[in-house]
Motif scaffolding. Structure first.
Motif: not given
Length: 425
Positions: A5-7, A13-14, A203-204, A382-383
């Motif tokens: 999920l983190s990735v 985000l990017v 992510p969305i 996100a980071v």
């Protein structure tokens, strides 16, 4: 890799920042309107996280504080361990505030970037600028109406009420105590499940929020986020070094002995980002490399993993300091005192929660206590994968430091064979 999920959130985000910046540079007003419309989806996702904060906060505090009270009742060794845990966390809070002010004085957040980053977020309430007197602060600790305090996001009074409630629960007859603890444990479990559902769409949500940030801040947003990562990581490294020093000085463990004992544990921490996953390695290295008695490792390390996260308070306050600098807010001493109290409580309550859940649940109340908006937190989630590595490294270092200290200070149990009690140093 994309199963993480983190990735996925980091990629979102990017992508959001990049597309938002492209829309700002090359798109017309029509495209900007579309991006702003998509950003509302991110706000909806954020509200999904916010709705769980109060019930999750209260329930995990009740369960966490009740478990600490139960642990304290197990004996003097447990009480000493809890005292050392509290000492480390308080030092960590003080260190982070001092470091944060110094760091941002030397490397301030770009005013242009901060203005762009917060352009779509609500401003902090005007009462943040007011400095409450000590008397007003003390009177505010006990809520006249806990339900009203929860509705108004008055976090500190709610934490105080949860603490009194939790200690009162421990005084009940065992059947009632167990029933109430299980009830609130079930509530926290249900809230965590809701947060898992919301985070499934992270992510969305982060992509939508990132579009808006990229639209207003352009590629400069990446620099501000990098600024945040450096500040939080350095604060965690600082308290980790402090744990090394205390272990060497107080427990009188030779530095290289302690470093060699920690190395396999830290490798596991780096790979898993989980203190619980490091527990077997911590027990083995404490027993074999540091010669800690089994009675100490068997009690202190499981207790540390259960109720002690050295770097959680450090990182959580570090997040709040960054948000305050982005918004140009100067919290007052009484507000920082409230934030420290909440950070200490959260360091106990958030143990065992998934990383993304504990991030929002722990940092959100601290920001609310300082009167700061929460709109930046999803971007920082996100980071979080980078600071989270250093969280775990600091946590296991602190766990083993306390274990070594208590082993040196441990009074031998006459029922334990002397061969199982080798001394340190």
């Amino acid at each position: 890799m994309l199963k993480s999920l983190s990735v996925r959130v980091l990629i979102a985000l990017v992508a959001g920042l990049g597309l938002g910046a492209a829309a700002a540079a090359f798109g017309g007003e029509g495209l900007r309107g579309v991006v702003e419309g998509v950003e509302s989806i991110g706000t909806l996702w954020l509200n999904g996280l916010r709705m769980t904060v109060v019930p999750l906060l209260f329930s995990v505090l009740v369960v966490g504080i009740a478990s600490v009270a139960d642990a304290a009742a197990t004996g003097r060794l447990a009480m000493k361990a809890l005292a050392w845990f509290l000492f480390f966390v308080l030092v960590g809070c003080a260190w982070t505030i001092a470091f944060g002010y110094g760091f941002y004085a030397l490397f301030p957040v770009s005013e242009t970037g901060a203005a762009a980053l917060t352009a779509g977020a609500p401003p902090p309430p005007p009462e943040v600028a007011a400095s409450p007197s000590f008397g007003a602060f003390v009177k505010s600790l006990a809520p006249t109406n806990p339900v009203k305090a929860a509705a108004e996001d008055s976090i500190l009074p709610l934490v105080v009420f949860a603490g009194f409630f939790a200690f009162a629960v421990t005084r009940l007859p065992e059947p009632r105590r167990v029933a109430l603890t299980e009830f609130f444990d079930s509530i926290s479990g249900a809230m965590v499940e809701i947060v898992r559902w919301v985070l499934w769409a992270a992510p969305i949500g982060v992509f939508a929020l990132g579009l808006g940030v990229g639209l207003r801040a352009g590629v400069g947003a990446a620099g501000i986020i990098g600024h945040y990562i450096v500040a939080v990581v350095l604060a965690q490294i600082g308290i980790t070094v402090f744990a090394y020093v205390v272990a060497v000085v107080v427990a009188r463990v030779p530095f290289w002995t302690y470093a060699r004992a920690l190395a396999p544990v830290q490798v596991t921490a780096f790979a898993t980002q989980s203190s619980i996953a490091c527990l077997p390695a911590m027990i083995e290295q404490s027993r074999d490399a540091l010669k800690v008695p089994d009675r100490v490792t068997g009690l202190v390390l499981p207790l540390a993993v259960s109720v002690f996260k050295l770097t959680s308070a450090v990182a959580n306050i570090g997040v709040a300091i960054f948000v305050a600098n982005v918004y140009g807010v100067e919290p007052q001493p009484m507000q920082w005192l409230a934030a420290v109290i909440i950070a200490v409580a959260m360091s106990v309550a958030s143990v065992g929660l998934p990383g993304q859940v504990s991030f929002f649940m722990s940092t959100g109340p601290i920001c609310l206590a300082l009167g700061l908006p929460l709109e930046l937190l999803p971007i920082l989630i996100a980071v979080e994968v980078i600071p989270d590595i250093f969280r775990t490294l600091g946590n296991v270092t602190g766990d083993m430091a306390v274990t070594a200290i208590l082993a040196k200070d441990h009074e031998p149990d006459p029922d334990v064979d002397a061969e199982t009690r080798p001394a340190l140093g």
